[in-house]
Design a protein around this motif. Structure first.
Motif, PDB file in Angstrom:
ATOM      1  N   ALA A   1      48.178 -62.671  25.508  1.00  0.00           N
ATOM      2  CA  ALA A   1      49.269 -61.746  25.801  1.00  0.00           C
ATOM      3  C   ALA A   1      49.201 -60.535  24.883  1.00  0.00           C
ATOM      4  N   SER A   2      49.393 -59.346  25.444  1.00  0.00           N
ATOM      5  CA  SER A   2      49.259 -58.121  24.662  1.00  0.00           C
ATOM      6  C   SER A   2      50.274 -58.035  23.536  1.00  0.00           C
ATOM      7  N   PHE A   3      51.429 -58.696  23.707  1.00  0.00           N
ATOM      8  CA  PHE A   3      52.505 -58.614  22.718  1.00  0.00           C
ATOM      9  C   PHE A   3      52.465 -59.752  21.704  1.00  0.00           C
ATOM     10  N   SER A   4      51.529 -60.678  21.853  1.00  0.00           N
ATOM     11  CA  SER A   4      51.489 -61.843  20.972  1.00  0.00           C
ATOM     12  C   SER A   4      51.103 -61.429  19.561  1.00  0.00           C
ATOM     13  N   SER A   5      51.720 -62.076  18.563  1.00  0.00           N
ATOM     14  CA  SER A   5      51.451 -61.725  17.171  1.00  0.00           C
ATOM     15  C   SER A   5      50.153 -62.329  16.654  1.00  0.00           C
ATOM     16  N   ARG A   6      49.750 -63.470  17.224  1.00  0.00           N
ATOM     17  CA  ARG A   6      48.549 -64.159  16.769  1.00  0.00           C
ATOM     18  C   ARG A   6      48.233 -65.278  17.751  1.00  0.00           C
ATOM     19  N   SER A   7      47.117 -65.941  17.535  1.00  0.00           N
ATOM     20  CA  SER A   7      46.726 -67.064  18.379  1.00  0.00           C
ATOM     21  C   SER A   7      47.367 -68.346  17.876  1.00  0.00           C
ATOM     22  N   PRO A   8      47.534 -69.346  18.744  1.00  0.00           N
ATOM     23  CA  PRO A   8      48.012 -70.648  18.262  1.00  0.00           C
ATOM     24  C   PRO A   8      47.017 -71.253  17.276  1.00  0.00           C
ATOM     25  N   ALA A   9      47.511 -72.032  16.328  1.00  0.00           N
ATOM     26  CA  ALA A   9      46.651 -72.765  15.403  1.00  0.00           C
ATOM     27  C   ALA A   9      46.171 -74.031  16.099  1.00  0.00           C
ATOM     28  N   LEU A  10      44.875 -74.291  16.092  1.00  0.00           N
ATOM     29  CA  LEU A  10      44.302 -75.414  16.827  1.00  0.00           C
ATOM     30  C   LEU A  10      43.718 -76.458  15.880  1.00  0.00           C
ATOM     31  N   GLY A  11      43.862 -77.724  16.255  1.00  0.00           N
ATOM     32  CA  GLY A  11      43.295 -78.806  15.478  1.00  0.00           C
ATOM     33  C   GLY A  11      43.261 -80.093  16.270  1.00  0.00           C
ATOM     34  N   CYS A  12      42.421 -81.026  15.852  1.00  0.00           N
ATOM     35  CA  CYS A  12      42.285 -82.305  16.549  1.00  0.00           C
ATOM     36  C   CYS A  12      43.012 -83.457  15.855  1.00  0.00           C
ATOM     37  N   SER A  13      43.249 -83.333  14.549  1.00  0.00           N
ATOM     38  CA  SER A  13      43.772 -84.465  13.783  1.00  0.00           C
ATOM     39  C   SER A  13      45.271 -84.421  13.550  1.00  0.00           C
ATOM     40  N   GLY A  14      45.847 -83.241  13.492  1.00  0.00           N
ATOM     41  CA  GLY A  14      47.263 -83.124  13.232  1.00  0.00           C
ATOM     42  C   GLY A  14      47.688 -81.679  13.173  1.00  0.00           C
ATOM     43  N   ALA A  15      49.012 -81.452  13.191  1.00  0.00           N
ATOM     44  CA  ALA A  15      49.540 -80.098  13.152  1.00  0.00           C
ATOM     45  C   ALA A  15      50.964 -80.135  12.625  1.00  0.00           C
ATOM     46  N   ALA A  16      51.416 -78.992  12.120  1.00  0.00           N
ATOM     47  CA  ALA A  16      52.791 -78.871  11.636  1.00  0.00           C
ATOM     48  C   ALA A  16      53.223 -77.421  11.737  1.00  0.00           C
ATOM     49  N   GLY A  17      54.472 -77.235  12.073  1.00  0.00           N
ATOM     50  CA  GLY A  17      55.063 -75.903  12.094  1.00  0.00           C
ATOM     51  C   GLY A  17      56.456 -75.973  11.504  1.00  0.00           C
ATOM     52  N   THR A  18      56.709 -75.180  10.463  1.00  0.00           N
ATOM     53  CA  THR A  18      58.028 -75.166   9.825  1.00  0.00           C
ATOM     54  C   THR A  18      58.431 -73.723   9.537  1.00  0.00           C
ATOM     55  N   ALA A  19      59.636 -73.563   8.998  1.00  0.00           N
ATOM     56  CA  ALA A  19      60.170 -72.238   8.704  1.00  0.00           C
ATOM     57  C   ALA A  19      59.714 -71.686   7.361  1.00  0.00           C
ATOM     58  N   HIS A  20      58.824 -72.393   6.663  1.00  0.00           N
ATOM     59  CA  HIS A  20      58.322 -71.909   5.372  1.00  0.00           C
ATOM     60  C   HIS A  20      56.887 -72.385   5.189  1.00  0.00           C
ATOM     61  N   PRO A  21      55.975 -71.489   4.776  1.00  0.00           N
ATOM     62  CA  PRO A  21      54.565 -71.880   4.634  1.00  0.00           C
ATOM     63  C   PRO A  21      54.350 -73.076   3.712  1.00  0.00           C
ATOM     64  N   ILE A  22      55.103 -73.172   2.618  1.00  0.00           N
ATOM     65  CA  ILE A  22      54.905 -74.279   1.686  1.00  0.00           C
ATOM     66  C   ILE A  22      55.307 -75.600   2.322  1.00  0.00           C
ATOM     67  N   ALA A  23      56.387 -75.604   3.097  1.00  0.00           N
ATOM     68  CA  ALA A  23      56.807 -76.831   3.784  1.00  0.00           C
ATOM     69  C   ALA A  23      55.759 -77.262   4.801  1.00  0.00           C
ATOM     70  N   THR A  24      55.154 -76.307   5.487  1.00  0.00           N
ATOM     71  CA  THR A  24      54.082 -76.634   6.432  1.00  0.00           C
ATOM     72  C   THR A  24      52.884 -77.224   5.702  1.00  0.00           C
ATOM     73  N   GLN A  25      52.512 -76.626   4.573  1.00  0.00           N
ATOM     74  CA  GLN A  25      51.398 -77.159   3.783  1.00  0.00           C
ATOM     75  C   GLN A  25      51.704 -78.575   3.282  1.00  0.00           C
ATOM     76  N   ALA A  26      52.949 -78.810   2.882  1.00  0.00           N
ATOM     77  CA  ALA A  26      53.335 -80.149   2.411  1.00  0.00           C
ATOM     78  C   ALA A  26      53.193 -81.171   3.527  1.00  0.00           C
ATOM     79  N   ALA A  27      53.602 -80.797   4.737  1.00  0.00           N
ATOM     80  CA  ALA A  27      53.474 -81.708   5.876  1.00  0.00           C
ATOM     81  C   ALA A  27      52.014 -82.030   6.162  1.00  0.00           C
ATOM     82  N   ILE A  28      51.166 -81.014   6.149  1.00  0.00           N
ATOM     83  CA  ILE A  28      49.733 -81.228   6.385  1.00  0.00           C
ATOM     84  C   ILE A  28      49.143 -82.124   5.294  1.00  0.00           C
ATOM     85  N   ALA A  29      49.547 -81.916   4.048  1.00  0.00           N
ATOM     86  CA  ALA A  29      49.043 -82.738   2.941  1.00  0.00           C
ATOM     87  C   ALA A  29      49.435 -84.200   3.118  1.00  0.00           C
ATOM     88  N   ILE A  30      50.652 -84.450   3.574  1.00  0.00           N
ATOM     89  CA  ILE A  30      51.097 -85.828   3.808  1.00  0.00           C
ATOM     90  C   ILE A  30      50.291 -86.462   4.937  1.00  0.00           C
TER      91      ILE A  30
END
Length: 617
Positions: A67-96
């Protein structure tokens, strides 16, 4: 746990240096043809210290794909994913997840982090709901942990404190029992893999060592604290809130490193003592003593009596996709009602971001929200006609009221049997479990009240009780108030498809509906579906106590700047009263299960309107 670093990327617009203007020296001014008055109004760069850089004539850059208005591409992965309102919280979820934790483990860890990192939307003083895909049972599960009103607070007392017929927005009168922690505990007891204490390690680390304050969160912290200390706010005491969130007498600015040692101590007690430390232990005693001291009503007895519950989610089928909504005392049914009504129209043929499509969506919202105000309440106290309200037959009746050439006025709730500021995040793991979780203190940071030395604020959810005789949501001791927070979930052909949510009060069903339409009707990927310009309608003839005052019978329709100019003009010609774009268009995260089996692919998306990020691996 090793200390992690936070990498903040400085936006180009925030550079604001003299060299920025010099870069364009010698290039012809693209605004030369405009009047001198217009050019004076349009900023050429963002000056240091300014909160926003607005250039209405400038739009997002061009993307070669998607889409021309999209800010970026979706993040892709096979093993797991996380999306939160703060980058550090997302990193913590991925680490767990990488440590071997389940999606539930990662969600709890992320939520604990957000209680520190994003206190403007979440924390131990609020409530929590979750829907998740259970791979073993192959079904969507629902968990509700919404606290009740204090047993010692009577309807008479509540009415005596009312302002203009509704409960105050702040102070002890608005506080209901915090349900979040028991929600985390309930999820972990059934689906956790790691030890309970491990889930709090990231949050404790950041509480003690600090983390930089992001742009949006920092702005809201200042705004909330200013409201608490304002004369006549109704907050019984503000010293504890200022001690916690404005140490040294100053609220943190963007890029300042913020710490919360009181919350770290509270988390340590919970990590060691489990949920009982909060609901029937030292934390409960501190809470009880605090509310006695300030003349409030929440007590140790209220805390002991709180328990989360597993509930069967509501569901409807929208053009072949099963969309789930949280029942209980939430507005989850509103999303399903809106979709059922919209399904009666060919919005795909009407066109993406067309006036006809937005008109139908907004009218469906108005119809559904009349029912929301009339019927939604705690099902333990009122019998709600859910089957009728969620039926296709009822939706067809309501859809017939919508006219494509004018606005329905007036609008009323349908005839049914008469019986009576938020953070969202999502996590998926390698076993196929997907968790859609939402947690809130309700309006902003909450009531303004922080118990002595605990480091978190109590929610002001009690504001949403009705004081009207005969209303299913009328205040009563030991009753759960109407809840705006709702996780979203969708399946296709009996397998999980999307775990998603849109934060933001009454915007949540409206935002969820727009996400489903963008994916199902318009084929946008999960990131573009969230980046797409949104609409937000405010105002109903019947109110749940959160609608702004002074709106006419048609309410106010707000459009983001990205909505086409011709669409805006056509909606005005139809008679829609237009409001300013006020930033109240919700905040979104999503994980989509793109492929099943051995080569499962998760696509994760996050909100371009906020500070969060989505990651996959």
């Amino acid at each position: 746990m090793r200390r992690r670093t936070f990498l903040a990327t400085l936006p180009l617009a925030a550079a604001g240096s003299a060299s920025f203007g010099k870069t364009f020296a010698g290039i012809s001014d693209p605004l030369a043809a405009q009047s001198e008055e217009t050019k004076a109004e349009l900023k050429k760069y963002q000056a240091p210290g300014e909160e926003r850089f607005v250039r209405p004539d400038v739009h997002a850059g061009d993307r070669p794909a998607g889409a021309s208005f999209s800010s970026r591409s979706p993040a892709l992965g096979c093993s797991g994913a996380a999306g939160t309102a703060h980058p550090i919280a997302t990193q913590a979820a991925i680490a767990i997840l990488k440590r071997g934790g389940s999606a539930v483990d990662a969600a709890v860890a992320a939520n604990a982090c957000l209680g520190f990192l994003e206190p403007t939307s979440s924390g131990l003083g609020g409530d929590c709901y979750a829907m998740l895909w259970d791979p073993k049972q192959a079904k969507v599960m629902g968990m509700a942990s919404s606290g009740k009103s204090p047993k010692s607070l009577t309807l008479e007392t509540a009415r005596s404190r009312a302002k203009n017929g509704v409960l105050p927005k702040l102070g002890a009168i608005s506080v209901s029992t915090p349900g979040a922690l028991d929600g985390w505990w309930t999820l972990h007891q059934r689906y956790g893999k790691l030890k309970w204490a491990e889930l709090f390690e990231p949050a404790i680390h950041y509480c003690e060592n600090g983390a930089p304050v992001p742009q949006i969160i920092g702005w809201y912290i200042k705004r909330n604290l200013a409201n608490f200390v304002k004369a006549g706010s109704g907050v019984e005491e503000t010293a504890n809130a200022l001690h916690t969130y404005a140490p040294g007498g100053k609220a943190p600015n963007e890029y300042d490193v913020f710490r919360n040692p009181d919350l770290a101590r509270t988390y340590r007690m919970i990590a060691e003592g489990g949920r009982d430390a909060f609901y029937d232990g030292p934390i409960a005693k501190t809470i009880d003593a605090y509310f006695k001291r300030i003349g409030g009503w929440l007590s140790a007895e209220d805390l002991r009596g709180h328990h989360a519950e597993w509930i069967e989610p509501l569901v409807t089928n929208y053009r072949g996709v099963d969309v789930y909504g949280m029942g209980a005392n939430t507005q989850g049914l509103a999303t399903l009602q809106m979709l059922n009504i919209i399904e009666q129209f060919d919005v795909r043929e009407m066109g993406f971001q067309s006036a006809a499509s937005i008109h139908v969506q907004a009218e469906a919202k108005r119809l559904a929200y009349e029912d929301r105000a009339r019927y939604y309440a705690d099902p333990h106290f009122a019998k709600i006609p859910i089957e009728r309200l969620n039926s296709k037959e009822y939706a067809k009746e309501r859809a017939k009221l919508i006219k494509l050439d004018r606005i329905l006025t007036p609008v009323y709730p349908g005839q049914a049997p008469s019986h009576g500021d938020t953070t969202y995040f999502t996590v998926a793991d390698s076993d196929g479990m997907m968790v859609s979780q939402i947690q809130s203190n309700f309006r902003g940071m909450g009531s303004g009240l922080v118990a002595d030395g605990l480091g978190f604020m109590f929610q002001d959810r009690g504001e949403l009780f009705s004081l009207q005789d005969g209303h299913p949501n009328i205040y009563a001791p030991g009753k759960r108030p109407f809840q705006t927070i709702i996780p979203g979930f969708a399946t296709k052909d009996g397998v999980p498809w999307m775990s998603f949510g849109v934060m933001g009060g009454d915007m949540q069903p409206q935002g969820q509906t727009q996400i489903i339409l963008n994916r199902v009707d318009y084929g946008l990927d999960v990131q573009a579906a969230g980046d797409s310009p949104r609409w937000h309608h405010e105002g109903s003839s019947q109110s749940m106590g959160e609608d702004p005052e002074g709106l006419g019978p048609k309410g106010v329709l707000r459009l983001e700047a990205g909505v086409p100019v011709e669409t805006r003009k056509a909606l005005i010609e139809l008679g829609w009263p237009m409001g300013e774009s006020d930033g109240g268009f919700g905040r979104y995260e999503c994980i989509e299960n793109r492929k099943q089996g051995a080569d499962r692919v998760y696509a994760a998306a996050s909100e371009m309107r906020a500070d969060g990020v989505a990651l996959a691996y």
